[in-house]
Write an enzyme that holds these catalytic residues in place. Structure first.
Site, short mmCIF file in Angstrom:
data_model
loop_
_atom_site.label_atom_id
_atom_site.label_comp_id
_atom_site.label_asym_id
_atom_site.label_seq_id
_atom_site.Cartn_x
_atom_site.Cartn_y
_atom_site.Cartn_z
N ALA A 9 -8.49 8.88 -5.55
CA ALA A 9 -9.40 9.95 -4.82
C ALA A 9 -10.35 8.91 -4.39
CB ALA A 9 -8.77 11.10 -6.02
N TYR A 39 -12.69 15.54 -13.29
CA TYR A 39 -11.05 14.92 -12.70
C TYR A 39 -11.05 16.17 -11.03
CZ TYR A 39 -6.92 13.02 -13.86
OH TYR A 39 -6.01 11.22 -13.43
N LEU A 86 -10.21 0.28 -14.76
CA LEU A 86 -10.82 0.26 -12.76
C LEU A 86 -10.65 1.97 -12.78
CD1 LEU A 86 -11.79 -1.78 -11.41
CD2 LEU A 86 -10.41 -2.32 -10.36
N LYS A 91 -2.11 15.21 -10.38
CA LYS A 91 -1.51 14.74 -11.54
C LYS A 91 0.20 15.93 -11.64
CE LYS A 91 -2.81 10.36 -12.45
NZ LYS A 91 -2.17 9.49 -12.39
N ASP A 117 1.09 -0.98 0.04
CA ASP A 117 -0.32 -0.03 0.15
C ASP A 117 1.38 0.82 -0.09
OD1 ASP A 117 -1.07 2.14 0.61
OD2 ASP A 117 -3.19 1.38 2.06
N VAL A 118 1.03 2.11 -1.24
CA VAL A 118 2.26 3.05 -1.26
C VAL A 118 1.86 4.28 -0.23
CG1 VAL A 118 2.55 2.68 -3.57
CG2 VAL A 118 0.62 4.62 -3.43
N ILE A 126 -8.10 5.33 -21.11
CA ILE A 126 -8.27 4.94 -20.97
C ILE A 126 -9.45 3.64 -20.44
CG2 ILE A 126 -7.40 1.77 -21.53
CD1 ILE A 126 -4.35 3.83 -22.45
N LYS A 127 -9.95 2.52 -20.37
CA LYS A 127 -11.86 2.59 -20.09
C LYS A 127 -10.76 0.85 -18.98
CE LYS A 127 -15.80 0.64 -20.62
NZ LYS A 127 -17.56 -0.35 -21.10
P1 NAD Z 1 -5.97 0.12 -12.37
O1 NAD Z 1 -7.29 0.90 -11.64
O2 NAD Z 1 -5.47 -0.41 -12.85
O3 NAD Z 1 -4.74 1.13 -11.98
C1 NAD Z 1 -4.77 2.15 -10.18
C2 NAD Z 1 -3.96 1.45 -9.77
O4 NAD Z 1 -3.44 2.80 -8.80
C3 NAD Z 1 -4.46 -0.17 -8.95
O5 NAD Z 1 -3.87 -1.23 -9.41
C4 NAD Z 1 -4.37 0.36 -7.85
O6 NAD Z 1 -4.66 -0.84 -6.92
C5 NAD Z 1 -3.55 1.34 -7.76
N1 NAD Z 1 -3.87 1.89 -5.64
C6 NAD Z 1 -4.84 2.57 -5.88
N2 NAD Z 1 -4.20 3.40 -4.39
C7 NAD Z 1 -3.26 2.63 -4.17
C8 NAD Z 1 -2.34 2.03 -2.99
N3 NAD Z 1 -2.56 2.36 -2.06
N4 NAD Z 1 -1.53 0.95 -3.12
C9 NAD Z 1 -0.78 0.86 -3.89
N5 NAD Z 1 -1.57 0.35 -5.10
C10 NAD Z 1 -2.60 1.31 -5.38
O7 NAD Z 1 -6.06 2.07 -13.96
P2 NAD Z 1 -4.61 2.33 -14.49
O8 NAD Z 1 -5.83 3.17 -15.48
O9 NAD Z 1 -4.47 1.33 -15.49
O10 NAD Z 1 -4.33 3.46 -14.11
C11 NAD Z 1 -3.02 3.81 -13.67
C12 NAD Z 1 -2.67 4.77 -14.22
O11 NAD Z 1 -2.62 5.29 -14.98
C13 NAD Z 1 -3.00 5.95 -12.65
O12 NAD Z 1 -1.90 6.66 -11.98
C14 NAD Z 1 -3.74 6.34 -13.61
O13 NAD Z 1 -4.38 7.31 -12.78
C15 NAD Z 1 -3.26 6.32 -14.86
N6 NAD Z 1 -3.74 6.99 -16.01
C16 NAD Z 1 -4.89 6.54 -16.24
C17 NAD Z 1 -5.94 6.83 -17.89
C18 NAD Z 1 -7.21 6.31 -18.30
O14 NAD Z 1 -7.89 7.32 -18.51
N7 NAD Z 1 -7.36 4.91 -17.78
C19 NAD Z 1 -5.34 8.06 -18.68
C20 NAD Z 1 -4.15 8.89 -17.68
C21 NAD Z 1 -3.45 8.28 -16.83
#
Ligand code: NAD
Length: 255
Positions: free
Chosen positions: A95, A155, A194, A162, A64-65, A191-192
């Site tokens: 968030a 957002y 979680l 960010k 857990d970061v 990107i879709k």
């Molecule tokens: P995702 O939900 O698959 O990944 C997010 C990850 O953050 C999850 O694995 C979750 O377990 C982890 N996380 C959350 N709280 C945590 C904690 N306390 N300790 C450790 N891990 C924790 O979704 P994703 O879209 O693959 O997101 C990955 C990154 O990409 C994120 O930083 C997101 O903001 C960024 N991002 C996503 C998109 C998008 O549209 N999907 C666009 C731009 C940037």
């Protein structure tokens, strides 16, 4: 040519096979990297362990970061199993749901703190904890979004987080650069996944990109993974402190 042959990579942020970090891990594996996985909490263990097995992960531990002790024990694990770490993928953000709708001005202090802590400070804490085991030309990559520089509806506090993350990338790049360590961010288009499902109105953001972005399509996890491969391989040897947009060109548009 396998671009990451024998490199040791620690991955933060796989939740399932839709995660951006999953696509990155898969491509890194195909390119010869050894992988070590971390997951946020007990609930994700059953999802991430099979992924680690599929991709030949050398370890898969909880981290857990928001907890320094978890980050330190992940670094300890990486030291035991890898000795040196060549690549860190930070693909983590969070968030509270109520901070991701309505007006930004209504963001409560606690929600602001949590978003900034998990989504931005965690990169700093990880760099610090791993510093002594980073190899001389290590590469660290994190994920950001356009909502850091422009107002994107709903957002909200994540945009502010960010912005802090992107600024941290520049300061970290400057601190770690003398050792040869590079730190960069990829600004991915929507990107879709979680994480994205927590943003209200996400579908309409996707359709706007298809309609307006120069490439007239949304990017995929694989598009982002290819950019991460560039940044984490020797191909990116001269690039640090940068924010690389992988967004079908959407960010270049004016009104
Ligand atoms: P995702 O939900 O698959 O990944 C997010 C990850 O953050 C999850 O694995 C979750 O377990 C982890 N996380 C959350 N709280 C945590 C904690 N306390 N300790 C450790 N891990 C924790 O979704 P994703 O879209 O693959 O997101 C990955 C990154 O990409 C994120 O930083 C997101 O903001 C960024 N991002 C996503 C998109 C998008 O549209 N999907 C666009 C731009 C940037």
């Amino acid at each position: 040519m396998r671009l990451l042959e024998g490199k040791n990579a620690v991955i933060f942020g796989v939740a399932n096979d839709k995660s951006i970090a999953y696509a990155i891990s898969k491509l890194f594996k195909e390119n010869g990297a050894n992988l070590g996985f971390t997951y946020a909490g007990e609930a994700l263990k059953k999802r991430v362990e099979p992924i680690s097995e599929e991709l030949g992960g050398k370890f898969c531990i909880q981290c857990d970061v928001s907890k320094d002790e978890d980050i330190l024990s992940s670094a300890q694990k990486a030291k035991e199993l890898f000795g040196k770490v060549d690549i860190i993928v930070h693909s983590v953000a969070y968030a509270p749901a109520e901070a991701l709708k309505g007006r930004f001005v209504d963001t409560p202090r606690e929600g602001f703190k949590i978003a900034l802590d998990i989504s931005a400070y965690s990169l700093v804490a990880i760099c610090k904890a791993y510093e002594e085991i980073l190899s001389d030309n290590a590469s660290i990559v994190t994920m950001t979004y356009y909502g850091s520089v422009k107002v994107v509806q709903n957002y909200n506090v994540m945009g502010v987080a960010k912005a802090a993350l992107e600024s941290s990338v520049r300061y970290l790049a400057n601190d770690l650069g003398p050792k040869g360590v590079r730190v960069n961010a990829i600004s991915a288009g929507p990107i879709k996944t979680l994480a994205a499902s927590g943003i209200s109105g996400f579908k309409s953001i996707l359709s706007q990109i298809e309609e307006k972005a120069p490439l007239k399509k949304n990017v995929t996890q694989e598009d982002v993974a290819k950019a991460a491969l560039f940044l984490c391989s020797d191909l990116g040897s001269g690039v640090t402190g940068d924010i690389l947009y992988v967004d079908s060109g959407y960010n270049i548009l004016g009104l």
